[in-house]
Design a protein around this motif. Structure first.
Motif, PDB file in Angstrom:
ATOM      1  N   ALA A   8       0.846  -1.199   0.000  1.00  0.00           N
ATOM      2  CA  ALA A   8       0.000   0.000   0.000  1.00  0.00           C
ATOM      3  C   ALA A   8       0.877   1.243   0.000  1.00  0.00           C
ATOM      4  O   ALA A   8       0.597   2.214  -0.713  1.00  0.00           O
ATOM      5  CB  ALA A   8      -0.927  -0.012   1.218  1.00  0.00           C
ATOM      6  N   ALA A   9       1.956   1.202   0.766  1.00  0.00           N
ATOM      7  CA  ALA A   9       2.852   2.357   0.824  1.00  0.00           C
ATOM      8  C   ALA A   9       3.536   2.573  -0.519  1.00  0.00           C
ATOM      9  O   ALA A   9       3.722   3.708  -0.950  1.00  0.00           O
ATOM     10  CB  ALA A   9       3.881   2.161   1.930  1.00  0.00           C
ATOM     11  N   ARG A  10       3.896   1.471  -1.175  1.00  0.00           N
ATOM     12  CA  ARG A  10       4.518   1.610  -2.498  1.00  0.00           C
ATOM     13  C   ARG A  10       3.557   2.279  -3.469  1.00  0.00           C
ATOM     14  O   ARG A  10       3.939   3.142  -4.249  1.00  0.00           O
ATOM     15  CB  ARG A  10       4.893   0.230  -3.053  1.00  0.00           C
ATOM     16  N   ILE A  11       2.299   1.834  -3.432  1.00  0.00           N
ATOM     17  CA  ILE A  11       1.309   2.424  -4.339  1.00  0.00           C
ATOM     18  C   ILE A  11       1.054   3.875  -3.964  1.00  0.00           C
ATOM     19  O   ILE A  11       0.808   4.723  -4.820  1.00  0.00           O
ATOM     20  CB  ILE A  11       0.014   1.582  -4.314  1.00  0.00           C
ATOM     21  N   ASP A  12       1.142   4.180  -2.673  1.00  0.00           N
ATOM     22  CA  ASP A  12       0.969   5.562  -2.221  1.00  0.00           C
ATOM     23  C   ASP A  12       2.198   6.408  -2.503  1.00  0.00           C
ATOM     24  O   ASP A  12       2.262   7.568  -2.086  1.00  0.00           O
ATOM     25  CB  ASP A  12       0.666   5.597  -0.716  1.00  0.00           C
ATOM     26  N   GLY A  13       3.182   5.832  -3.146  1.00  0.00           N
ATOM     27  CA  GLY A  13       4.328   6.636  -3.570  1.00  0.00           C
ATOM     28  C   GLY A  13       5.376   6.860  -2.497  1.00  0.00           C
ATOM     29  O   GLY A  13       6.123   7.829  -2.551  1.00  0.00           O
ATOM     30  N   ALA A  14       5.441   5.968  -1.507  1.00  0.00           N
ATOM     31  CA  ALA A  14       6.462   6.116  -0.473  1.00  0.00           C
ATOM     32  C   ALA A  14       7.668   5.246  -0.849  1.00  0.00           C
ATOM     33  O   ALA A  14       7.534   4.044  -1.012  1.00  0.00           O
ATOM     34  CB  ALA A  14       5.911   5.691   0.880  1.00  0.00           C
TER      35      ALA A  14
END
Lengths: 311, 365
Positions: A206-212
């Motif tokens: 989820a964090a990867r998709i959120d651009g983190a």
């Protein structure tokens, strides 16, 4: 318990009170003794209630220390202990967090080898490797010069055109020497690794998709989630660092780096004269305060960190 | 908004396991596609490849006019809703929704405006300061949805988002998600193993089996003309009945293994005489008939209120054949039927409602 057995209640209370007595009595005697004059403690029976010398004792120990021992005031010793305990606790946590993050979240060659190498050091605490560690601290370049000697180069210098590098850097009698060898920690790395493994993969995704990116994920998600673990570990490591005795004794000879645990020991081991028990007890009481403060201050987080699975 | 194009996509894991065997799929702008199949069929893998969480080892994935094979998930302009919601436990609902926007450097007032709008749509207005653990399952699901819609992405990806909810909430959320998707008109790919969810939500369904797309079509197409035994058995509940048989020498009838003869549609069988086939017939297409070609002995009755389900053995009405029992058959009758166990019925099926599959390959004939 709904059982009603009066004698069982009496008995269990008796055992509990006995237990409290065993733990609390020495503490009581310590605190009481620190308020008396020296002579009071040399006569029998020893006093069980506070004397009137408290202010003098504490002022003397904090201000000037015991003249015939090291002559260092307790404020300096406590400062040294504090620096040591904090450096060890913070250093261990910082390094372990980063190491565990690397091992859990990145694919790199020899990843598991790295993990097992860290893990194996669990079997090598400072006490076991104390001589080689001492040698390295006495001269940080020891491993390098040994290696150079193996390769057939003599001497302890690297001579380059223009400059000569002297391979001699001692960490004896320094805060770095006191703390660095104790900072490397497999236990904490392992603990954080185990915790990171329980963090659901979906959270990472989820964090990867959120651009983190990795560091943002570490800072924004992983660190806040590890908060209670960090607190629990901090308490344990602070006390571990505060109580260090053998290592400081070995690497420091300069009185300016005496820690309080070493200090108390040297106050008791005096030649030719009676130890001044009132002052020793004053020092002991003062030495207990910071760990107690840390435990009380972080109790809530500490307990949470040990029992809770907040996910 | 964008169309999504998947061409010849393959996935081979480093250990050599081939999870996806070349899938082609075109998703139109605003379409709701459901990937459905049993566990391990590769539907989640395909979705994660679209999201960028798995590498693509063959073929191309195109979102809008960009090939996204090599792009990071964050750069693909998609949003994903996970099965366990994957909300950040230490952040409030507001922060959860705002996190992706903050990372993309949106200005504060715009974040505020978008989150408030999403919260309004999802009825989360009063909950923005709560932590995820203070919310019910349905509310968490909405927050996960909210996190996806504030981004206003080209496509939504759903990975079994309703599996963690109880049955009643699942039906409710199913309707909500569908309505929301209609309202926003965002292209969506939805993975589920629940065929009811698949049938009710999809514009088009992709039935997957062992890394292959068995059939792609609208729910009704799949129900009416399943392309294989697998699709026939997967779509529809209770599942389609399958009986082994053979096309009779006259080419107008089917000869079942248990000796029964079933009539084929008048326009003839799509198969030559003597061919071995698997016959599929849905429970709702079997009807009691005094002189039906099948003899059915009721072993279990389930009263669902609107329907009655009968389970039992089917055999030939006339005897003969090799005397085999025909295997277990389910019959669905509408309304109430007081039938005792052991009752024997004659059964018949409309020729047009029979599905014929090749006995060896399982493909539709």
């Amino acid at each position: 318990m709904v059982e009603n057995r009066p004698w069982l209640t009496v008995f269990s209370h008796f055992v509990l009170i006995l237990g409290i007595g065993v733990v609390a009595l020495p503490l009581w005697v310590t605190v009481v003794a620190s308020t008396h004059a020296g002579e009071d403690l040399l006569t029998s029976p020893i006093p069980m209630w506070f004397g009137d010398n408290m202010v003098d004792n504490y002022r003397q120990m904090l201000g000037s220390g015991m003249q015939h021992v090291s002559g260092q005031p307790l404020t300096l010793m406590m400062f040294n202990s504090l620096v040591m305990a904090l450096s060890i606790a913070i250093g261990k946590i910082a390094i372990s967090l980063i190491a565990a993050f690397a091992i859990c979240y990145f694919q790199f060659p020899l990843r598991m080898t790295c993990f097992w190498m860290i893990f194996i050091t669990l079997m090598l605490p400072v006490e076991v490797r104390i001589l080689p560690t001492y040698e390295v601290i006495a001269n940080v370049f020891t491993p390098l010069t040994k290696l150079l000697n193996l390769l057939g180069m003599e001497g302890t210098e690297i001579v380059l055109p223009g400059i000569t590098i002297d391979l001699d850097l001692s960490m004896l009698d320094s805060y770095a020497g006191l703390t660095l060898p104790l900072i490397a920690s497999a236990t904490a790395t392992f603990l954080f690794r185990q915790f990171f493994l329980t963090v659901p993969d979906e959270l990472t995704e989820a964090a990867r998709i959120d651009g983190a990116g990795p560091l943002k994920f570490f800072r924004d998600i992983l660190l806040p989630l590890s908060r209670t673990n960090i607190a629990a570990l901090f308490v344990i490591l602070f006390i571990y660092g505060w109580n260090q005795y053998l290592w400081p004794l070995l690497v420091t000879t300069d009185p300016a780096y005496v820690t309080i645990v070493m200090g108390i020991q040297s106050m008791v081991n005096v030649a030719d004269i009676e130890p001044q028990w009132n002052l020793v007890m004053t020092a002991a009481t003062l030495a207990m305060l910071p760990p107690v403060a840390i435990v009380i201050g972080m109790q809530r987080l500490f307990v949470k960190g040990l029992v809770e699975t907040e996910k | 908004m964008a169309e999504l194009q998947i061409s010849a996509v393959e996935k081979v894991y480093p250990n050599g396991f081939k999870a996806i065997h070349g899938i082609d799929l075109e998703v139109a702008d605003g379409e709701f596609i459901v990937l459905v199949g049993p566990s391990g069929c590769g539907k989640s893998t395909l979705l994660r490849m679209i999201a960028g969480l798995e590498t693509v080892t063959g073929g191309t994935i195109r979102i809008g006019d960009r090939i996204v094979n090599e792009l990071e998930p964050a750069d693909r302009d998609i949003a994903m809703v996970f099965q366990n919601y994957a909300l950040y436990p230490h952040m409030s609902v507001y922060q959860n929704m705002a996190y992706g926007l903050r990372n993309r450097g949106f200005p504060k007032d715009q974040i505020e405006q978008r989150v408030q709008k999403a919260a309004g749509i999802l009825q989360l207005d009063g909950l923005l300061d709560r932590r995820p653990r203070q919310l019910s399952g349905g509310q968490r699901q909405r927050v996960a949805m909210g996190r996806a819609i504030v981004r206003e992405p080209s496509a939504f990806l759903f990975d079994e988002p309703l599996s963690n909810l109880d049955a009643k909430l699942r039906v409710q959320m199913r309707v909500e998600i569908k309505q929301l998707q209609r309202r926003l008109g965002t292209t969506s790919v939805y993975v589920t193993h629940d065929q009811i969810e698949a049938m009710t939500m999809a514009d088009r369904l992709v039935v997957m089996n062992a890394g292959v797309a068995e059939q792609i079509g609208t729910p009704i197409e799949l129900y009416d003309r399943p392309s294989s035994v697998f699709v026939g058995g997967f779509i529809g509940s209770p599942a389609m009945n399958f009986l082994a048989g053979q096309v009779d020498t006259d080419g107008r009838h089917l000869l079942l293994g248990n000796g029964a003869r079933l009539a084929l549609p008048a326009d003839g069988a799509p198969a030559e005489p003597n061919r071995l086939v698997t016959i599929g017939v849905r429970p709702e297409h079997l009807a009691p008939a005094e002189d039906g070609p099948l003899r059915f002995e009721v072993e279990l009755v389930e009263h669902l209120g609107a329907d009655t389900l009968l389970y039992g053995e089917a055999s030939a009405a006339t005897g003969g054949g090799n005397g085999d029992k025909g295997g277990l058959v389910t019959v669905r009758l509408s309304g109430h039927h007081a039938l005792a166990m052991g009752t024997v019925l004659g059964l018949t099926a409309e020729p047009a409602q029979l599905h014929l599959f090749d006995a060896a390959t399982g493909r539709r004939l």
